[in-house]
Write an enzyme that holds these catalytic residues in place. Structure first.
Site, PDB file in Angstrom:
ATOM      1  N   GLU A 161       2.028   6.819   7.806  1.00  0.00           N
ATOM      2  CA  GLU A 161       3.213   7.648   7.624  1.00  0.00           C
ATOM      3  C   GLU A 161       3.279   8.104   6.185  1.00  0.00           C
ATOM      4  O   GLU A 161       3.253   7.280   5.280  1.00  0.00           O
ATOM      5  CB  GLU A 161       4.478   6.836   7.933  1.00  0.00           C
ATOM      6  CG  GLU A 161       5.764   7.628   7.852  1.00  0.00           C
ATOM      7  CD  GLU A 161       6.690   7.241   6.707  1.00  0.00           C
ATOM      8  OE1 GLU A 161       6.250   6.580   5.742  1.00  0.00           O
ATOM      9  OE2 GLU A 161       7.864   7.619   6.775  1.00  0.00           O
ATOM     10  N   ASP A 219      -3.532 -16.807   6.489  1.00  0.00           N
ATOM     11  CA  ASP A 219      -2.308 -16.669   5.709  1.00  0.00           C
ATOM     12  C   ASP A 219      -2.070 -15.276   5.170  1.00  0.00           C
ATOM     13  O   ASP A 219      -1.035 -14.995   4.600  1.00  0.00           O
ATOM     14  CB  ASP A 219      -2.301 -17.644   4.531  1.00  0.00           C
ATOM     15  CG  ASP A 219      -1.948 -19.026   5.019  1.00  0.00           C
ATOM     16  OD1 ASP A 219      -1.338 -19.099   6.113  1.00  0.00           O
ATOM     17  OD2 ASP A 219      -2.284 -19.995   4.338  1.00  0.00           O
TER      18      ASP A 219
END
Ligand code: NOJ
Ligand code: MG
Length: 593
Positions: free
Chosen positions: A289, A218
């Site tokens: 990034e 999950d």
């Protein structure tokens, strides 16, 4: 000895002293993992290919174009976000990290995409955006009404006073980074739009939620196919939950425990990177990034104690060069990465993405091939934003058509300079309606009218010299051992002419020469000691009159304006020959005198 002989002698000596600079020594392990020398092709799903006519690109569209990636020579693609999202920030505002947005397709479309890509030998990387969630995410809804356990999932602070936010930090989109919520009589912090509350990474529960968690189906990223995808690009990896800028004098600090200094601390996310890196199955890649300064960027590689990512994106060609940059300035930017990169790591080169003007627009249509050649020629990883391989320019988008919240929430007068919509317009597949991108009546962003003269179909025609053909040849060339393992030597040949060689013992030496200036310029390659006599052209830019197989004299080459060439010569033998020639001339001169 006559003056003339002295001059000749001096020139010979000088010639033997001037040597191109070795900035990278090559690596024998440059390909011991698949990602180390790959070209990552960034697909912007919204604008790549629409399969159902709704004007928005989708997963089935991507599947239908996988063969194109193969034809281009691409073996790894990275997809901008496809998770569930209201789409305020083009999908970077995620309302469910565990599901696919229905605008793009279903989980089974996603599974088919991965399977089809893998069958074609293409790796698939997904964006992972841990910094913030959408305000529609259930966590935010629960946090907003103080549901037990979720109170601190986001960064909540009391106002400085009844009418003023906790402090004057600005979001990246230039308005207050704080938004008031009446239910809590508190403000939440958002680095980007108000629809993107920053997650609170000082709350261990949040860190736990965002961890890869191999053993818990999950957990966030697990759901998005961790068994199948080949890696993640962790977006905004710099400062989860911290400030980016503030408006002059800081106010109201006493109301918040997040300090400006803390705001500069990239350590906040290292935990996650570490976790991903160590839990990702062996052959998966993790990139990050962050637009930071070079020292902070390097922290993302990790160090002896903290595991970082495999590599942080190198955005310096984007941020530190421009159309008028000189050869020297470009070479400095390249050297900077190598000078700072910790040993044993891999460099990477990014020319463009969905946040920055198109290469053709920023650096010149006439320089597109030169830049594509440059990043493909450099050691390590190359990154291509979809469309750069055909030299797409920025599209045309009006204020009314604009989608980027960064611009639409601002002033109309700033739209042209601020909006990122221009680099996000749909891909130019062919000359048909909507450039072959969509059969719909309307596309999410307008298709640029330039598709009629610049599209893949036109560029793919046999015998046509085109950006695409140059790109295809580059992808093939990158498979040469010299370009994988060889060292890198750089030299400024003239104000706007730069040259690199890649050299590997026992292999051909390759040389890349790029005149990015507006005038033809005569240059010599004599400072590259591994080159002498003639070199043979293996690839030339669309605007070059040279063809494959042409020979060039290393002593003097006239490079036309904006011309770029890759040529090769036999190495080793020529190195010796060069030194012997100089010695011979010197001996002869002394004997004559
Ligand atoms: C990074 C993405 O590249 C950019 O497009 C987005 O606006 C920000 N993250 C915020 O989500
Ligand atoms: Mg669609």
């Amino acid at each position: 000895m006559s003056v003339l002989k002295l001059v000749i002698l001096f020139t010979c000596l000088l010639h033997s002293l001037i040597e191109a600079e070795v900035v990278y020594n090559g690596s024998s392990t440059a390909k011991d993992d698949w990602w180390k020398h790959t070209t990552f092709y960034q697909i912007y799903p919204r604008s790549f290919k629409d399969s159902d006519g709704d004007g928005l690109g989708d997963l089935n569209g991507i599947i239908s174009k996988l063969q194109y990636l193969v034809d281009a020579g691409i073996t790894a693609t990275w997809l901008s976000p496809i998770s569930k999202s209201p789409g305020v920030d083009a999908g970077y505002d995620i309302s469910d990290f565990r599901d696919i947005d229905e605008k793009f397709g279903t989980m089974s479309d996603f599974d088919r995409l991965i399977k089809a890509a893998h069958e074609l030998g293409i790796k698939v990387i997904l964006d992972f955006v841990p910094n913030h969630a959408s305000y529609q995410h259930v966590w935010f809804q629960l946090s907003k009404n103080r549901t037990k356990g979720y109170e601190d999932y986001f960064i909540w602070k009391k106002g400085y006073n009844s009418t003023t936010p906790p402090n004057n930090w600005l979001s990246r989109f230039d308005y207050s980074a704080w938004e008031y919520v009446a239910e809590r009589d508190e403000y939440y912090y958002h680095q980007f739009t108000t629809s993107q509350p920053d997650l609170n990474f000082r709350n261990p529960k949040v860190v736990q939620e965002m961890k890869l968690g191999n053993h818990d189906r999950d957990r966030v990223a697990t759901r998005l196919g961790v068994e199948n995808v080949d890696g993640y690009n962790m977006m905004v990896a710099f400062l989860p939950g911290t400030a980016v800028t503030y408006n002059g004098e800081e106010i109201g600090m006493e109301n918040g425990e997040v300090t400006w200094e803390e705001g500069q601390d990239p350590g906040a996310c290292n935990g996650l990177e570490s976790d991903f890196k160590t839990k990702l199955p062996f052959h998966r890649v993790l990139m990050t990034e962050a637009y930071s300064n070079i020292s902070v960027d390097m922290l993302h590689y990790g160090n002896g104690t903290v595991e970082g990512a495999h590599f942080p994106f190198n955005f310096f060609i984007i941020t530190d060069t421009e159309y008028n940059s000189t050869a020297n300035e470009i070479i400095s930017v390249i050297k900077k990465w190598f000078q700072h990169m910790p040993s044993g790591h891999v460099s990477n080169w990014v020319l463009g993405n969905h946040d920055r003007d198109r290469v053709a627009t920023r650096l010149g249509v006439e320089n597109v091939d030169g830049y594509n050649m440059m990043v493909a020629f450099l050691p390590g990883i190359a990154v291509t934003y979809n469309g750069e391989e055909i030299g797409m320019e920025n599209g045309e988008v009006t204020w009314e058509e604009g989608q980027d919240p960064g611009a639409c929430n601002g002033l109309e007068s700033d739209f042209k300079t601020v909006s990122r919509d221009f680099e996000r317009t749909p891909f130019h597949w062919d000359s048909s309606v909507n450039a072959g991108f969509s059969t719909g009546n309307k596309t999410w962003l307008p298709v640029s009218s330039k598709y009629k003269t610049n599209n893949l179909e036109l560029q793919s025609k046999d015998g046509v010299k085109s950006h695409f053909h140059v790109y295809q040849d580059l992808m093939k060339l990158r498979k040469e051992d010299t370009l994988i393992y060889g060292n890198l030597n750089v030299e400024v040949l003239a104000t706007y002419v730069l040259a690199f060689t890649r050299e590997l013992d026992g292999n051909d030496t390759y040389v890349f020469i790029f005149n990015k200036g507006n005038y033809s310029t005569s240059v010599s390659l004599s400072s590259f000691k591994s080159l002498s006599g003639n070199v043979t052209v293996v690839l030339s830019s669309t605007n070059s009159s040279r063809n494959k197989g042409d020979t060039l004299s290393t002593a003097s080459i006239i490079m036309d304006a904006h011309e770029a060439i890759i040529a090769k010569s036999r190495s080793n033998v020529s190195v010796c020959w060069n030194i012997y020639t100089i010695l011979l001339i010197m001996v002869l001169l002394f004997r004559i005198s």
